[in-house]
Design a protein around this motif. Structure first.
Motif, PDB file in Angstrom:
ATOM      1  N   VAL A  64       0.868  -1.193   0.000  1.00  0.00           N
ATOM      2  CA  VAL A  64       0.000   0.000   0.000  1.00  0.00           C
ATOM      3  C   VAL A  64       0.895   1.230   0.000  1.00  0.00           C
ATOM      4  CG1 VAL A  64      -1.662   1.330   1.346  1.00  0.00           C
ATOM      5  CG2 VAL A  64      -1.931  -1.150   1.151  1.00  0.00           C
ATOM      6  N   ARG A  65       0.737   2.082  -1.005  1.00  0.00           N
ATOM      7  CA  ARG A  65       1.631   3.228  -1.129  1.00  0.00           C
ATOM      8  C   ARG A  65       0.933   4.570  -0.912  1.00  0.00           C
ATOM      9  NH1 ARG A  65       5.393   0.580   0.242  1.00  0.00           N
ATOM     10  NH2 ARG A  65       6.902   2.173  -0.357  1.00  0.00           N
ATOM     11  N   ALA A  66      -0.378   4.636  -1.157  1.00  0.00           N
ATOM     12  CA  ALA A  66      -1.072   5.923  -1.055  1.00  0.00           C
ATOM     13  C   ALA A  66      -1.472   6.256   0.374  1.00  0.00           C
ATOM     14  CB  ALA A  66      -2.312   5.918  -1.952  1.00  0.00           C
ATOM     15  N   ALA A  67      -1.891   5.255   1.142  1.00  0.00           N
ATOM     16  CA  ALA A  67      -2.350   5.494   2.512  1.00  0.00           C
ATOM     17  C   ALA A  67      -1.196   5.374   3.499  1.00  0.00           C
ATOM     18  CB  ALA A  67      -3.453   4.503   2.883  1.00  0.00           C
ATOM     19  N   GLU A  68      -1.283   6.120   4.584  1.00  0.00           N
ATOM     20  CA  GLU A  68      -0.318   6.003   5.676  1.00  0.00           C
ATOM     21  C   GLU A  68      -0.606   4.713   6.449  1.00  0.00           C
ATOM     22  OE1 GLU A  68       1.107   8.637   9.588  1.00  0.00           O
ATOM     23  OE2 GLU A  68      -0.339   9.453   8.150  1.00  0.00           O
ATOM     24  N   ILE A  69       0.427   3.999   6.854  1.00  0.00           N
ATOM     25  CA  ILE A  69       0.259   2.747   7.593  1.00  0.00           C
ATOM     26  C   ILE A  69       0.561   2.991   9.065  1.00  0.00           C
ATOM     27  CG2 ILE A  69       0.983   0.353   7.825  1.00  0.00           C
ATOM     28  CD1 ILE A  69      -0.483   1.007   5.215  1.00  0.00           C
ATOM     29  N   CYS A  70      -0.337   2.494   9.910  1.00  0.00           N
ATOM     30  CA  CYS A  70      -0.214   2.732  11.345  1.00  0.00           C
ATOM     31  C   CYS A  70       0.073   1.435  12.084  1.00  0.00           C
ATOM     32  CB  CYS A  70      -1.508   3.352  11.877  1.00  0.00           C
ATOM     33  SG  CYS A  70      -1.463   3.725  13.632  1.00  0.00           S
ATOM     34  N   GLY A  71       1.174   1.409  12.813  1.00  0.00           N
ATOM     35  CA  GLY A  71       1.515   0.255  13.640  1.00  0.00           C
ATOM     36  C   GLY A  71       0.956   0.422  15.041  1.00  0.00           C
ATOM     37  N   PHE A  72       0.134  -0.515  15.464  1.00  0.00           N
ATOM     38  CA  PHE A  72      -0.564  -0.426  16.748  1.00  0.00           C
ATOM     39  C   PHE A  72       0.258  -1.117  17.830  1.00  0.00           C
ATOM     40  CE2 PHE A  72      -3.893  -2.062  19.710  1.00  0.00           C
ATOM     41  CZ  PHE A  72      -4.485  -0.850  20.053  1.00  0.00           C
ATOM     42  N   ALA A  73       0.347  -0.486  18.995  1.00  0.00           N
ATOM     43  CA  ALA A  73       1.172  -1.057  20.066  1.00  0.00           C
ATOM     44  C   ALA A  73       0.699  -0.580  21.428  1.00  0.00           C
ATOM     45  CB  ALA A  73       2.639  -0.668  19.867  1.00  0.00           C
ATOM     46  N   ARG A  74       0.751  -1.477  22.400  1.00  0.00           N
ATOM     47  CA  ARG A  74       0.605  -1.047  23.783  1.00  0.00           C
ATOM     48  C   ARG A  74       1.837  -0.219  24.165  1.00  0.00           C
ATOM     49  NH1 ARG A  74       0.117  -6.898  26.339  1.00  0.00           N
ATOM     50  NH2 ARG A  74       1.836  -7.076  24.822  1.00  0.00           N
ATOM     51  N   ALA A  75       1.738   0.477  25.261  1.00  0.00           N
ATOM     52  CA  ALA A  75       2.886   1.263  25.733  1.00  0.00           C
ATOM     53  C   ALA A  75       3.884   0.310  26.378  1.00  0.00           C
ATOM     54  CB  ALA A  75       2.415   2.337  26.708  1.00  0.00           C
ATOM     55  N   VAL A  76       4.433  -0.564  25.542  1.00  0.00           N
ATOM     56  CA  VAL A  76       5.360  -1.614  25.955  1.00  0.00           C
ATOM     57  C   VAL A  76       6.474  -1.682  24.908  1.00  0.00           C
ATOM     58  CG1 VAL A  76       5.631  -4.095  26.358  1.00  0.00           C
ATOM     59  CG2 VAL A  76       3.514  -2.938  27.071  1.00  0.00           C
ATOM     60  N   ARG A  77       7.721  -1.762  25.324  1.00  0.00           N
ATOM     61  CA  ARG A  77       8.844  -1.734  24.383  1.00  0.00           C
ATOM     62  C   ARG A  77       8.750  -2.829  23.318  1.00  0.00           C
ATOM     63  NH1 ARG A  77      13.909   0.965  25.547  1.00  0.00           N
ATOM     64  NH2 ARG A  77      13.670   2.338  27.349  1.00  0.00           N
ATOM     65  N   SER A  78       8.415  -4.052  23.721  1.00  0.00           N
ATOM     66  CA  SER A  78       8.375  -5.148  22.748  1.00  0.00           C
ATOM     67  C   SER A  78       7.284  -4.921  21.696  1.00  0.00           C
ATOM     68  CB  SER A  78       8.147  -6.482  23.463  1.00  0.00           C
ATOM     69  OG  SER A  78       6.943  -6.448  24.216  1.00  0.00           O
ATOM     70  N   ASP A  79       6.152  -4.352  22.097  1.00  0.00           N
ATOM     71  CA  ASP A  79       5.094  -4.028  21.137  1.00  0.00           C
ATOM     72  C   ASP A  79       5.569  -2.971  20.153  1.00  0.00           C
ATOM     73  OD1 ASP A  79       3.500  -5.690  22.665  1.00  0.00           O
ATOM     74  OD2 ASP A  79       1.786  -4.323  22.671  1.00  0.00           O
ATOM     75  N   ILE A  80       6.241  -1.962  20.674  1.00  0.00           N
ATOM     76  CA  ILE A  80       6.738  -0.875  19.816  1.00  0.00           C
ATOM     77  C   ILE A  80       7.769  -1.419  18.835  1.00  0.00           C
ATOM     78  CG2 ILE A  80       8.042   1.289  19.796  1.00  0.00           C
ATOM     79  CD1 ILE A  80       6.725   1.895  22.541  1.00  0.00           C
ATOM     80  N   ASP A  81       8.678  -2.267  19.325  1.00  0.00           N
ATOM     81  CA  ASP A  81       9.682  -2.857  18.437  1.00  0.00           C
ATOM     82  C   ASP A  81       9.027  -3.637  17.304  1.00  0.00           C
ATOM     83  OD1 ASP A  81      11.670  -1.804  20.023  1.00  0.00           O
ATOM     84  OD2 ASP A  81      12.007  -3.658  21.154  1.00  0.00           O
ATOM     85  N   ALA A  82       7.991  -4.421  17.628  1.00  0.00           N
ATOM     86  CA  ALA A  82       7.297  -5.209  16.603  1.00  0.00           C
ATOM     87  C   ALA A  82       6.610  -4.300  15.590  1.00  0.00           C
ATOM     88  CB  ALA A  82       6.273  -6.141  17.260  1.00  0.00           C
ATOM     89  N   ALA A  83       5.963  -3.241  16.069  1.00  0.00           N
ATOM     90  CA  ALA A  83       5.260  -2.326  15.168  1.00  0.00           C
ATOM     91  C   ALA A  83       6.239  -1.575  14.267  1.00  0.00           C
ATOM     92  CB  ALA A  83       4.419  -1.339  15.976  1.00  0.00           C
TER      93      ALA A  83
END
Length: 524
Positions: A64-83
């Protein structure tokens, strides 16, 4: 006019509907359709939740190139790293971090103090900011949070680099005036409130998700988080199609607009419904089967004179098939005459009286009269066959060795009166019956979709089947009612196929007539 950015979370929050989980491949297919629909931001999943979700977010980020992609994460480092990892190939991306802010969530879910929650929110936004410029932050259950703490949390994450603040009505508790007022107060009471964008995320537990989202827009929100068909946990989320069309229809009052491609709304709704196996309610606004259907005679008469008498939106602009009028016991003569004229038949007043009388008697028993059933009534009145093929009989057998079904369907060709039986095998009875009937068609009529609905209860209940087919690049729909589910489906397919054959014959006749008129005369 304020431009409202549409943030679609069908593939994350929507997929959390019980039974709605889909494969990574299906997620990619829906994401590409969402891009075609024109959504601004796609939240394609929760990368830390499973390897499948991670792969889906990763592939969507690539394609997908036209839309912005949003990575969802809890306020947890491992979630942020995955996103961060899953979205690294996106043309444009953001992180969406959340942590609860209501006292009830902090006490019973997080089991943390306000000070601890505030520290986590601040630290995790700062951590995410190392990787991604756009950080959206959601204080979960904002509508039930103490406002002083909400101000403190929002102010803290803005200071750490959050660029979008989303205030969720997580349990669908707020009233529109309360939700709009919350945006007004938070925006004006936090330092840096004018440096970020504001977003609404509403659940529909009290049926107020769209109303609350509109209230947020009026209070300054420029992003609304939605799902296709309003799917989501419990009663669902703010419906994309309802929100978009409310803004479109009342944009001069709301002073707002979206960039959604309206002609793709219905197609997107159908794709999500079929892929996630979540039927769209008949009375669902904008995309429901009855949204643009009119049975009452007074309404039908008004619509035939001017569509705007009873419709505030044009269904054809939304990609909705123009099945404007449902014929039932409340229908009037004008609607019957109009529908019969679409068969290419002009009735005299005496013939119309005869058809209308037969129609009313039939409709009292069946509630709804399908086009094929009306065509049979017209045929009796004018002593002329209207449908190309009539259903005569069907027999179904099970092949003992393979377990497949064998259907023998008998049809009458009304052009010459010939009665012929067609047989075919299939994995199920409906497949076998349709393959058999395809043999009778003069043009390829491909089966696309089937809907089955119970019309009554008890042992004597009967079923309505609606079938969508495609022929010569055009779509056609047929419906039928029977107390046998298989027969109803077979008759519905035949009704759709008859429409395709009849439509093709009409076009061929028109082309032939046009050629005859334009052909230069030869000298004798």
């Amino acid at each position: 006019m304020s431009m409202i950015h549409i943030f679609d979370t069908t593939l994350r929050d929507g997929e959390q509907s019980p039974g709605a989980s889909i494969t990574p491949e299906d997620k990619v297919r829906i994401a590409l359709q969402l891009e075609k629909l024109g959504v601004d931001i796609i939240e394609p999943g929760f990368p830390a939740s499973s390897p499948g979700d991670f792969r889906a977010v990763q592939e969507i980020s690539r394609r997908v190139r036209a839309a912005e992609i949003c990575g969802f994460a809890r306020a947890v480092r491992s979630d942020i790293d995955a996103a961060v990892k899953a979205t690294e190939e996106a043309a444009r991306r953001r992180l969406h971090l959340f942590i609860s802010s209501s006292q009830i969530h902090m006490d019973f879910q997080l089991r943390k103090t306000r000070e601890e929650v505030l520290r986590i929110a601040r630290e995790m936004v700062a951590y995410g900011k190392q990787f991604v410029h756009e950080i959206e932050f959601s204080p979960m259950d904002a509508s039930r949070s103490g406002e002083d703490f909400l101000y403190e949390m929002v102010e803290a994450v803005i200071a750490e680099g959050a660029t979008v603040i989303n205030l969720p009505d997580t349990v669908g508790y707020a009233l529109p005036e309360e939700y709009g007022a919350m945006f007004t107060r938070v925006r004006s009471n936090v330092r840096g409130g004018d440096s970020v964008r504001w977003s609404a995320h509403c659940h529909n537990d009290l049926g107020l998700a769209v109303a609350n989202s509109l209230a947020a827009i009026q209070a300054g929100a420029t992003q609304v988080e939605v799902t296709v068909n309003g799917i989501g946990e419990r009663a669902g989320n703010c419906s994309l199609e309802e929100l978009v069309m409310a803004v479109e229809t009342r944009k001069n009052t709301l002073l707002a607009e979206t960039a959604i491609e309206k002609s793709e709304i219905y197609r997107t709704s159908q794709m999500v419904s079929r892929t996630m196996h979540l039927p769209v309610a008949y009375n669902k606004p904008v995309v429901g089967r009855n949204a643009f259907q009119h049975e009452a005679g007074i309404h039908q008469d008004g619509l035939l004179k001017n569509r705007s008498t009873y419709e505030i939106m044009d269904p054809e602009q939304l990609g909705v098939p123009r099945d404007m009028i449902v014929l039932g016991k409340h229908s009037g003569r004008h609607a019957i005459k109009h529908r019969v004229s679409q068969f290419g038949v002009e009735l005299t007043e005496e013939q119309l009286d005869d058809v209308f009388k037969r129609f009313k008697q039939f409709a009292d028993d069946r509630k709804i009269v399908t086009d094929d059933e009306l065509a049979v009534l017209v045929g009796k009145a004018v002593d002329q066959a209207i449908v190309p093929f009539e259903f005569v009989d069907m027999q179904m057998m099970t092949a003992a060795a393979s377990g497949s079904r064998v259907a023998a369907v008998t049809l009458r060709n009304t052009a010459d009166g010939a009665v012929q039986t067609f047989t075919a095998a299939g994995q199920g009875p409906i497949e076998a019956a349709i393959i058999a009937m395809k043999q009778a068609m003069p043009v390829p009529v491909e089966f696309e979709h089937l809907e089955l609905h119970s019309m009554a209860s008890g042992e004597a209940a009967y079923c309505e089947a609606a079938v969508h087919v495609r022929a010569r690049g055009c779509g056609y729909r047929g419906s039928a009612i029977d107390d046998d589910v298989i027969v109803a489906a077979a008759k519905a397919y035949l009704a759709a196929a008859n429409e395709a054959v009849r439509s093709g014959a009409s076009r061929a006749a028109a082309v032939s007539a046009s050629s005859a008129v334009s052909e230069p005369k030869r000298d004798a």
